[in-house]
Structure formats: structure tokens, C-alpha cells
Design a protein around this motif. Structure first.
Motif, PDB file in Angstrom:
ATOM      1  N   GLU A  78       2.210  11.454   6.218  1.00  0.00           N
ATOM      2  CA  GLU A  78       3.210  10.946   7.189  1.00  0.00           C
ATOM      3  C   GLU A  78       3.301   9.424   7.105  1.00  0.00           C
ATOM      4  O   GLU A  78       4.381   8.852   7.234  1.00  0.00           O
ATOM      5  N   ASP A  79       2.153   8.778   6.912  1.00  0.00           N
ATOM      6  CA  ASP A  79       2.174   7.313   6.777  1.00  0.00           C
ATOM      7  C   ASP A  79       3.023   6.904   5.581  1.00  0.00           C
ATOM      8  O   ASP A  79       3.758   5.912   5.631  1.00  0.00           O
ATOM      9  N   VAL A  80       2.894   7.660   4.489  1.00  0.00           N
ATOM     10  CA  VAL A  80       3.650   7.325   3.274  1.00  0.00           C
ATOM     11  C   VAL A  80       5.143   7.544   3.529  1.00  0.00           C
ATOM     12  O   VAL A  80       5.969   6.661   3.271  1.00  0.00           O
ATOM     13  N   LEU A  81       5.495   8.721   4.054  1.00  0.00           N
ATOM     14  CA  LEU A  81       6.919   9.041   4.249  1.00  0.00           C
ATOM     15  C   LEU A  81       7.535   8.195   5.359  1.00  0.00           C
ATOM     16  O   LEU A  81       8.738   7.936   5.345  1.00  0.00           O
ATOM     17  N   GLY A  82       6.706   7.776   6.328  1.00  0.00           N
ATOM     18  CA  GLY A  82       7.207   6.986   7.459  1.00  0.00           C
ATOM     19  C   GLY A  82       7.080   5.490   7.213  1.00  0.00           C
ATOM     20  O   GLY A  82       7.332   4.693   8.113  1.00  0.00           O
ATOM     21  N   CYS A  83       6.657   5.082   6.007  1.00  0.00           N
ATOM     22  CA  CYS A  83       6.502   3.645   5.669  1.00  0.00           C
ATOM     23  C   CYS A  83       5.695   2.924   6.753  1.00  0.00           C
ATOM     24  O   CYS A  83       6.116   1.890   7.305  1.00  0.00           O
ATOM     25  N   ALA A  84       4.524   3.462   7.051  1.00  0.00           N
ATOM     26  CA  ALA A  84       3.720   2.981   8.181  1.00  0.00           C
ATOM     27  C   ALA A  84       3.310   1.524   8.016  1.00  0.00           C
ATOM     28  O   ALA A  84       3.118   1.032   6.902  1.00  0.00           O
ATOM     29  N   ALA A  85       3.187   0.859   9.176  1.00  0.00           N
ATOM     30  CA  ALA A  85       2.685  -0.523   9.222  1.00  0.00           C
ATOM     31  C   ALA A  85       1.330  -0.507   9.932  1.00  0.00           C
ATOM     32  O   ALA A  85       1.094   0.329  10.810  1.00  0.00           O
ATOM     33  N   PHE A  86       0.436  -1.386   9.531  1.00  0.00           N
ATOM     34  CA  PHE A  86      -0.887  -1.464  10.159  1.00  0.00           C
ATOM     35  C   PHE A  86      -1.247  -2.919  10.406  1.00  0.00           C
ATOM     36  O   PHE A  86      -1.014  -3.766   9.534  1.00  0.00           O
ATOM     37  N   GLU A  87      -1.855  -3.173  11.568  1.00  0.00           N
ATOM     38  CA  GLU A  87      -2.308  -4.545  11.888  1.00  0.00           C
ATOM     39  C   GLU A  87      -3.261  -5.073  10.835  1.00  0.00           C
ATOM     40  O   GLU A  87      -3.271  -6.248  10.522  1.00  0.00           O
ATOM     41  N   ASP A  88      -4.093  -4.177  10.287  1.00  0.00           N
ATOM     42  CA  ASP A  88      -5.119  -4.626   9.331  1.00  0.00           C
ATOM     43  C   ASP A  88      -4.674  -4.371   7.885  1.00  0.00           C
ATOM     44  O   ASP A  88      -5.502  -4.114   7.016  1.00  0.00           O
ATOM     45  N   THR A  89      -3.372  -4.505   7.623  1.00  0.00           N
ATOM     46  CA  THR A  89      -2.878  -4.264   6.252  1.00  0.00           C
ATOM     47  C   THR A  89      -3.528  -5.218   5.236  1.00  0.00           C
ATOM     48  O   THR A  89      -3.714  -6.404   5.519  1.00  0.00           O
ATOM     49  N   ILE A  90      -3.822  -4.663   4.062  1.00  0.00           N
ATOM     50  CA  ILE A  90      -4.387  -5.484   2.984  1.00  0.00           C
ATOM     51  C   ILE A  90      -3.564  -5.348   1.694  1.00  0.00           C
ATOM     52  O   ILE A  90      -3.961  -5.850   0.640  1.00  0.00           O
ATOM     53  N   GLY A  91      -2.450  -4.651   1.776  1.00  0.00           N
ATOM     54  CA  GLY A  91      -1.602  -4.448   0.603  1.00  0.00           C
ATOM     55  C   GLY A  91      -0.664  -3.296   0.904  1.00  0.00           C
ATOM     56  O   GLY A  91      -0.680  -2.744   2.015  1.00  0.00           O
ATOM     57  N   VAL A  92       0.145  -2.931  -0.082  1.00  0.00           N
ATOM     58  CA  VAL A  92       1.136  -1.888   0.171  1.00  0.00           C
ATOM     59  C   VAL A  92       1.194  -0.883  -0.974  1.00  0.00           C
ATOM     60  O   VAL A  92       0.719  -1.138  -2.076  1.00  0.00           O
ATOM     61  N   ASN A  93       1.824   0.258  -0.653  1.00  0.00           N
ATOM     62  CA  ASN A  93       2.089   1.294  -1.647  1.00  0.00           C
ATOM     63  C   ASN A  93       3.557   1.690  -1.576  1.00  0.00           C
ATOM     64  O   ASN A  93       4.056   2.038  -0.511  1.00  0.00           O
ATOM     65  N   GLY A  94       4.242   1.650  -2.722  1.00  0.00           N
ATOM     66  CA  GLY A  94       5.649   2.051  -2.743  1.00  0.00           C
ATOM     67  C   GLY A  94       5.877   3.364  -3.461  1.00  0.00           C
ATOM     68  O   GLY A  94       7.022   3.765  -3.677  1.00  0.00           O
ATOM     69  N   TRP A  95       4.763   4.036  -3.866  1.00  0.00           N
ATOM     70  CA  TRP A  95       4.940   5.296  -4.600  1.00  0.00           C
ATOM     71  C   TRP A  95       5.087   6.448  -3.617  1.00  0.00           C
ATOM     72  O   TRP A  95       4.441   6.477  -2.576  1.00  0.00           O
ATOM     73  N   PRO A  96       5.950   7.423  -3.914  1.00  0.00           N
ATOM     74  CA  PRO A  96       6.130   8.567  -3.010  1.00  0.00           C
ATOM     75  C   PRO A  96       4.950   9.539  -3.101  1.00  0.00           C
ATOM     76  O   PRO A  96       4.080   9.394  -3.961  1.00  0.00           O
ATOM     77  N   MET A  97       4.956  10.551  -2.265  1.00  0.00           N
ATOM     78  CA  MET A  97       3.978  11.637  -2.428  1.00  0.00           C
ATOM     79  C   MET A  97       4.300  12.349  -3.739  1.00  0.00           C
ATOM     80  O   MET A  97       5.459  12.622  -4.042  1.00  0.00           O
TER      81      MET A  97
END
Ligand SMILES: Cc1cc2nc3c(=O)[nH]c(=O)nc-3n(C[C@H](O)[C@H](O)[C@H](O)COP(=O)(O)OP(=O)(O)OC[C@H]3O[C@@H](n4cnc5c(N)ncnc54)[C@H](O)[C@@H]3O)c2cc1C
Length: 454
Positions: free
Chosen positions: A325-344
Motif C-alpha cells: 500500500e505504501d508503494v501504490l499510495g506513494c507514501a511519505a514518512f517523516e524519517d525518509t532516507i530516500g525513495v523508490n519509484g519502482w512499482p510492485m
């Protein structure tokens, strides 16, 4: 039959060396972790069982970076930067990098030569003064107490040796070190089934003019061959694409299962053995079929990689488990350290199922929280890469190279910060980590401007 045991006498193990940070595994996560820790001035050792770096990207013949890019409201952007950018530049200088290519009309991937990747990674680690120990198989740990790893045991050509470090980073892909230290982990989906492995291989001698965009026609040719009964394929959604030189193509075609149909378990020696042998057989079948495709008539198998490609084994349970759900919902996190743009990308029995965040409505990438890297129970340990804290669905996306580079870089920088602040990784000030990562060129999401260009 009850298991039989052989008593092994206790022995004294020679100390190979003492480091501030020891990284197990030299795949995308391990390369980035070691560079980030060493760049922060920490005496760092990277330990790798093979004689080269790259992990699945070289040892399993993947030859293609996914997850460096995201489809941001319909526009392609390279969202993984930092150490990955340095590595890509070095591969490119060796002439080993393709321009990014479109997959499924929705997302970019970028192919590379394995030889160039290996040389570029050696060079990158040397430039940052990372100590490297090749041909060393991590084999166990000695614990101070339940929460602290004292030493990592490695089997080398000189016998068993011990590596001492203040902080360990498990980038083994399989969570070996974390599991030995007693960190909790999960295996597979709700039924225990993991993503299916594949034996990758590459073909040479293709006529590029005649082959054209054969990746578009091959799926229909496969269906025809199945219907005619001339060939049987272990999975749909085969990927056959050109490398930098258009006479050479990579083939991601196979799928390895046990006799009962479940995925080969990459932690079981007998299953791995069967997977390797069946994998090569499947590669040969696929090759025989591909030679019927226009332009492929005279091709030959130029490379069967050193090992079967394992997509998923242990996923460590950390402070947060990244979900589908985080992947499909493009989740944001206060403690982000990087990102992922690949789908499931779920490798299920007989098929590969992709699920993307909405395009073009969404920003096309999810953030990766620092808590994915901090396992429960063990205090002087970080875990990065495909064995980090993710659910089965979340891992199907964030296991690819791009996010593994991002996780590794954050883990290495976090280890250095913990040492500097005399604390444990789980308790560092994440805002300091974020600042440092951004200063070194990483993209973390949040309010940061999305990098332009590919
Ligand atoms: C068939 C296949 C196709 C794929 N296709 C793509 C693709 O097109 N693009 C993409 O980006 N990703 C792809 N992936 C996924 C991607 O390659 C991996 O998930 C990614 O490499 C994971 O990086 P990592 O650093 O976490 O682990 P790995 O790449 O698995 O690296 C782990 C490293 O640790 C070492 N190691 C493990 N255990 C020990 C030990 N006990 N002692 C010493 N060393 C150890 C290994 O030798 C390895 O070098 C594919 C994967 C597979 C299997």
C-alpha cells in the motif's frame, strides 16, 4: 528420520581485523553502505563471498538497473541519486551504460555491462578508502550478549577468521547476519511462498536490424509456440532486451519452482542446487525457442551467470515494514532516507504481475523510512537492501537496485552518525542523517525539489 549431528570442537578463531563499520555483502546496498560509512571517515570493511561486487546485478546476470527512476505525473525523473550517481558515472566512463529505456510504456530502466559494473564498483570503493575482503563467506556471529554482535565469522581460503566491528550492516540480501544475531524476520507471503527466482542469461550474435523491437513481438510468438505445442514456458511476461551493444541481448525468461510448484527457497541448499540445474535447462529451452525469432537464428548463449537469481528470502522485521500500500499510495514518512519509484513486481507462479501507483495522478514514488533499516532486538546492526524491513508486497517493489542503493547509503551514513554520537543506530537524530544525505546529493522526497534529468 531424526537429524544427525557431528560435534565440532571449540576452537580459537584468528582475528582478521577490527573496524568501526563492517558491511556484509557487496550488492547495490553494500556498495553504497560501505562508501557512505567510509566517506564519513569511519574505518570500514566490506566482506563479499565472490571475487567481485554488484550482487545479483553481476553474480546473477541482472545487467539492468530498475528503480533509479520514477514516473512523476507522467514525466520521467531519476529519483535515486547520491552514491548511485557516482557509480553510474564511473560505469558510463567505461562505456558500459545504456541510455534508459522504457518498460511497459510506464517506467524507465537502464542496462549496463557487468564487466564495467565490476570495475567501476572496485574503483568507487578504492576512491573512498573502503577496505574490501573478497572470497569471504560470512558464516556466523559471536555475540557479546543478546543485543550486541561482537564479531562476524568468515570462511576464507585461509580458514575461518573473525571480523570485529562496532557497527555491522547486513547487506547480504538474505539477512544472514541479522538472522544469526537473533533479529526477527519474515519469509514469503501469507502462505510462505517467496517471489520465484530466475536464471538470467545473455545472448550474443543477434542481427539487430532483423530483430528490431523483438521484445514487442516475442510474447505473441510465445503464445503461438505454446498453442502449437512446440514449446512450453515456465512463465509469461518474458523480458528480452538489447544490452549496450545491440548484438547482445539479456533474457529474463525462466522461473524456478520445487517439485510441488512452490518457489525455490534460496535458503535451502538442496533447493538451490535443483534451481541452478533446472535454471540452466530452462535457459537452454528458452534459447532453442528464441532461435526461431527473426534476427536470433545465429545467436548463442554468451553468459550463464555464476548463480541463480534470488529475488526474495528473509525480510527482517524492523521499526517499520514498507508495504505494498505504501508503494501504490506513494507514501511519505517523516524519517525518509530516500525513495523508490519502482512499482510492485510480483513473480508469482507462471507469471509476473506489475502494479503501479496511478499514472499520471500520482508523484510515482514512495519514501523509504529510516525505521526499515533498524532491526528489532539487535542494537549494533543495520540492515539494508532486499532483506530490509518490508512486507512481501512492499519488497516486490523496493528490492530492485535503485532503492537498495538509497537504503545502503543511508545505512552507512547512519552507522557513522551513531559512532560519532556514541549511540546506537536506532536512536540517532534522523534529521541530522537526512541533512547529511541531502548534502551528499541524495533525494529524500519530502519538500526537496525532484531532480531534473535522467
Ligand atoms: C532474476 C532477477 C532479475 C532482476 N532484475 C532486476 C532488474 O532488471 N533491475 C533491478 O534493479 N533489479 C533487478 N532484480 C533485483 C535486484 O538485482 C536485487 O534485488 C538487488 O541486487 C538487491 O540488492 P542487495 O544489495 O540488497 O542484495 P544482492 O544484490 O543480493 O547482494 C548481496 C551480496 O551479498 C553477498 N552475500 C550474501 N550472503 C553472503 C555471505 N553469507 N557472506 C558473504 N557475502 C554474502 C552476495 O554474494 C551479494 O554480492 C532482479 C533480481 C533477480 C533475482
Amino acid at each position: 528420520m531424526p537429524a544427525k549431528f557431528i560435534e565440532e570442537p571449540a576452537r580459537q578463531v584468528p582475528l582478521y581485523g577490527e573496524y568501526e563499520v563492517a558491511v556484509l555483502g557487496g550488492g547495490p546496498a553494500g556498495i553504497a553502505a560501505a562508501v557512505a560509512a567510509a566517506r564519513a571517515g569511519r574505518r570500514t570493511l566490506l566482506i563479499e563471498r565472490y571475487g567481485f561486487l554488484g550482487g545479483m546485478g553481476t553474480a546473477a546476470g541482472v545487467t539492468n538497473f530498475c528503480g533509479l527512476h520514477a514516473n512523476v505525473h507522467g514525466e520521467m525523473r531519476r529519483v535515486v541519486q547520491g552514491v548511485a550517481t557516482e557509480l553510474l558515472a564511473r560505469i558510463d566512463r567505461l562505456g558500459g551504460l545504456n541510455a534508459p529505456h522504457l518498460i511497459l510504456g510506464k517506467i524507465l530502466a537502464q542496462a549496463y555491462d557487468t564487466a564495467a559494473y565490476k570495475i567501476a564498483a572496485d574503483d568507487l570503493l578504492a576512491a573512498h578508502n573502503v577496505n574490501v575482503l573478497f572470497h569471504a563467506l560470512g558464516a556466523g556471529v559471536a555475540m557479546h550478549d543478546d543485543k550486541h554482535i561482537h564479531a562476524l565469522m568468515v570462511e576464507t581460503r585461509a580458514g575461518r577468521q573473525a571480523v570485529r566491528a562496532e557497527i555491522f550492516i547486513d547487506c547480504s540480501g538474505d539477512g544472514d547476519l541479522a538472522a544469526w544475531a537473533g533479529a526477527p524476520y519474515e519469509l514469503g507471503d501469507n502462505n510462505g511462498s517467496m517471489l520465484y527466482p530466475s536464471m538470467m542469461f545473455r545472448l550474443n550474435g543477434i542481427d539487430p536490424e532483423r530483430a528490431g523491437e523483438a521484445w514487442r513481438t516475442i510474447p505473441a510468438l510465445m503464445e503461438q509456440a505454446e498453442a502449437a505445442g512446440t514449446h512450453h514456458f515456465p512463465r509469461k511476461a518474458a523480458i528480452v532486451r538489447p544490452q549496450r551493444s545491440s548484438i547482445e541481448w539479456r533474457v529474463n525468461f525462466t522461473q524456478l519452482a520445487r517439485a510441488d510448484g512452490a518457489a525455490i527457497n534460496g535458503l535451502e541448499p538442496d533447493e538451490l542446487t535443483r534451481g541452478e540445474i533446472d535454471g540452466r535447462r530452462q535457459a537452454l529451452d528458452a534459447y532453442n525457442f528464441l532461435r526461431t525469432v527473426p534476427g536470433f537464428e545465429k545467436c548463442y548463449i554468451v553468459d550463464l551467470p555464476p548463480q541463480l537469481g534470488i529475488r526474495e528470502t528473509r525480510r527482517i522485521v524492523g521499526g517499520y515494514m514498507l508495504s505494498g500500500e505504501d508503494v501504490l499510495g506513494c507514501a511519505a514518512f517523516e524519517d525518509t532516507i530516500g525513495v523508490n519509484g519502482w512499482p510492485m513486481e510480483s513473480h508469482v507462479a507462471g507469471d509476473v504481475i506489475f502494479k503501479f501507483p496511478p499514472i499520471p495522478q500520482s508523484r510515482g514514488f514512495n519514501e523509504l523510512p529510516y525505521r526499515m533499516l533498524t532491526p528489532e532486538r539487535v542494537d549494533n546492526l543495520l540492515v539494508a537492501g532486499r532483506c530490509a524491513s518490508m512486507t512481501h508486497d512492499g519488497q516486490s517493489a523496493a528490492r530492485v537496485s535503485g532503492p537498495c542503493f538509497a537504503m545502503g547509503e543511508a545505512a552507512g551514513a547512519a552507522a557513522a552518525l551513531a559512532l560519532g554520537g556514541n549511540t546506537i543506530p536506532r536512536e540517532i537524530a534522523v534529521d541530522k542523517l537526512q541533512l547529511q544525505l541531502q548534502e551528499q546529493g541524495a533525494f529524500l522526497g519530502q519538500d526537496q525539489a525532484i531532480p531534473k534529468g535522467l
